[in-house]
Design a protein around this motif. Structure first.
Motif, PDB file in Angstrom:
ATOM      1  N   ILE A 119       0.836  -1.205   0.000  1.00 27.64           N
ATOM      2  CA  ILE A 119       0.000   0.000   0.000  1.00 27.64           C
ATOM      3  C   ILE A 119       0.871   1.255   0.000  1.00 27.64           C
ATOM      4  CG2 ILE A 119      -1.622   1.368   1.393  1.00 27.64           C
ATOM      5  CD1 ILE A 119      -3.101  -0.909   0.150  1.00 27.64           C
ATOM      6  N   GLY A 120       1.966   1.255   0.770  1.00 25.57           N
ATOM      7  CA  GLY A 120       2.836   2.438   0.863  1.00 25.57           C
ATOM      8  C   GLY A 120       3.357   2.890  -0.497  1.00 25.57           C
ATOM      9  N   PRO A 121       4.020   1.983  -1.255  1.00 23.24           N
ATOM     10  CA  PRO A 121       4.497   2.358  -2.597  1.00 23.24           C
ATOM     11  C   PRO A 121       3.364   2.755  -3.540  1.00 23.24           C
ATOM     12  CG  PRO A 121       5.583   0.351  -1.862  1.00 23.24           C
ATOM     13  CD  PRO A 121       4.507   0.667  -0.855  1.00 23.24           C
ATOM     14  N   LEU A 122       2.212   2.095  -3.396  1.00 22.77           N
ATOM     15  CA  LEU A 122       1.059   2.428  -4.235  1.00 22.77           C
ATOM     16  C   LEU A 122       0.599   3.858  -3.970  1.00 22.77           C
ATOM     17  CD1 LEU A 122      -1.378   1.529  -6.089  1.00 22.77           C
ATOM     18  CD2 LEU A 122      -2.574   1.124  -3.969  1.00 22.77           C
ATOM     19  N   LEU A 123       0.456   4.231  -2.695  1.00 32.60           N
ATOM     20  CA  LEU A 123       0.051   5.602  -2.356  1.00 32.60           C
ATOM     21  C   LEU A 123       1.057   6.610  -2.903  1.00 32.60           C
ATOM     22  CD1 LEU A 123      -1.202   5.321   1.347  1.00 32.60           C
ATOM     23  CD2 LEU A 123      -2.573   5.877  -0.661  1.00 32.60           C
ATOM     24  N   ALA A 124       2.349   6.273  -2.787  1.00 30.24           N
ATOM     25  CA  ALA A 124       3.390   7.183  -3.275  1.00 30.24           C
ATOM     26  C   ALA A 124       3.300   7.357  -4.789  1.00 30.24           C
ATOM     27  CB  ALA A 124       4.779   6.666  -2.878  1.00 30.24           C
ATOM     28  N   LEU A 125       2.931   6.290  -5.489  1.00 33.76           N
ATOM     29  CA  LEU A 125       2.781   6.361  -6.946  1.00 33.76           C
ATOM     30  C   LEU A 125       1.536   7.167  -7.333  1.00 33.76           C
ATOM     31  CD1 LEU A 125       4.284   5.134  -9.398  1.00 33.76           C
ATOM     32  CD2 LEU A 125       2.682   3.236  -9.311  1.00 33.76           C
ATOM     33  N   LEU A 126       0.475   7.014  -6.548  1.00 27.00           N
ATOM     34  CA  LEU A 126      -0.789   7.677  -6.875  1.00 27.00           C
ATOM     35  C   LEU A 126      -0.802   9.170  -6.522  1.00 27.00           C
ATOM     36  CD1 LEU A 126      -3.419   5.014  -5.735  1.00 27.00           C
ATOM     37  CD2 LEU A 126      -2.807   5.639  -8.081  1.00 27.00           C
ATOM     38  N   ALA A 127      -0.088   9.560  -5.468  1.00 26.24           N
ATOM     39  CA  ALA A 127      -0.174  10.950  -4.991  1.00 26.24           C
ATOM     40  C   ALA A 127       0.168  11.985  -6.075  1.00 26.24           C
ATOM     41  CB  ALA A 127       0.697  11.139  -3.755  1.00 26.24           C
TER      42      ALA A 127
END
Length: 196
Positions: A119-127
């Motif tokens: 989830i952490g890398p995903l949020l960073a990619l989406l932000a």
């Protein structure tokens, strides 16, 4: 217009395929996570924009870097090296969630069944993608810092449009609307406004 239109577009489908590949999850899982994570990011931005200082800070970030041009080449960027995008996203998430980022990641992990390590890398990619979309809409509507809260509400598919359905919030309301009042914003805010 709300952000569900981006997710349902060819760019959105490309984003979901890319996230599926990068995180090693199937496209259905990736779609579910993205559909839950984007409103969480938008809700965090909405909360920040409720103060004049927060709105001004968000406005400066959009004006200086996030004009929406990222979306024009998103498919190619996602197929290449995404580390720069993730680094930018980590900075954005630091402003949006502050010390509550881990709590948000854990909550999203519980809601989606995807590990918080992914989830952490995903949020960073989406932000940065969310910021680019916000910047594009801000430019299109000539919105100033004072109007960012309303613009964010529109992107979330809530607010004063009188929409009966179809917004991104409808996609996730069954998952997040704990108190059954039809408004998931309060639950998303609770992710990082209350101590857990």
């Amino acid at each position: 217009m709300d952000i569900s239109e981006l997710l349902n577009s060819s760019t959105g489908q490309s984003l979901i395929r890319s996230i599926s590949d990068k995180l090693g999850i199937n496209e259905k899982e990736a779609s579910g996570v993205v559909s839950t994570a984007i409103p969480a990011i938008l809700a965090g931005m909405t909360k920040n924009a409720q103060t004049a200082e927060g709105a001004e800070s968000l406005n400066r970030a959009i004006e200086s870097k996030h004009d929406g041009s990222l979306l024009d080449n998103l498919s190619n960027i996602l197929q290449g090296q995404t580390q720069e995008l993730q680094n930018d996203g980590d900075g954005i998430l630091g402003h949006v969630f502050g010390s509550k980022r881990t709590a948000v990641e854990q909550t999203l992990s519980k809601k989606t069944g995807v590990s918080s390590g992914k989830i952490g890398p995903l949020l960073a990619l989406l932000a940065p993608i969310v910021m680019a979309y916000l910047g594009k809409e801000k430019r299109k509507t000539s919105t100033g810092a004072g109007g960012l809260g309303d613009l964010l509400g529109g992107l979330l598919g809530s607010g004063s449009q009188g929409r009966s359905g179809g917004g991104i919030m409808d996609m996730i309301s069954g998952t997040l609307d704990k108190d059954g009042d039809g408004d998931v914003i309060d639950e998303i805010f609770d992710m990082f406004s209350k101590k857990r």
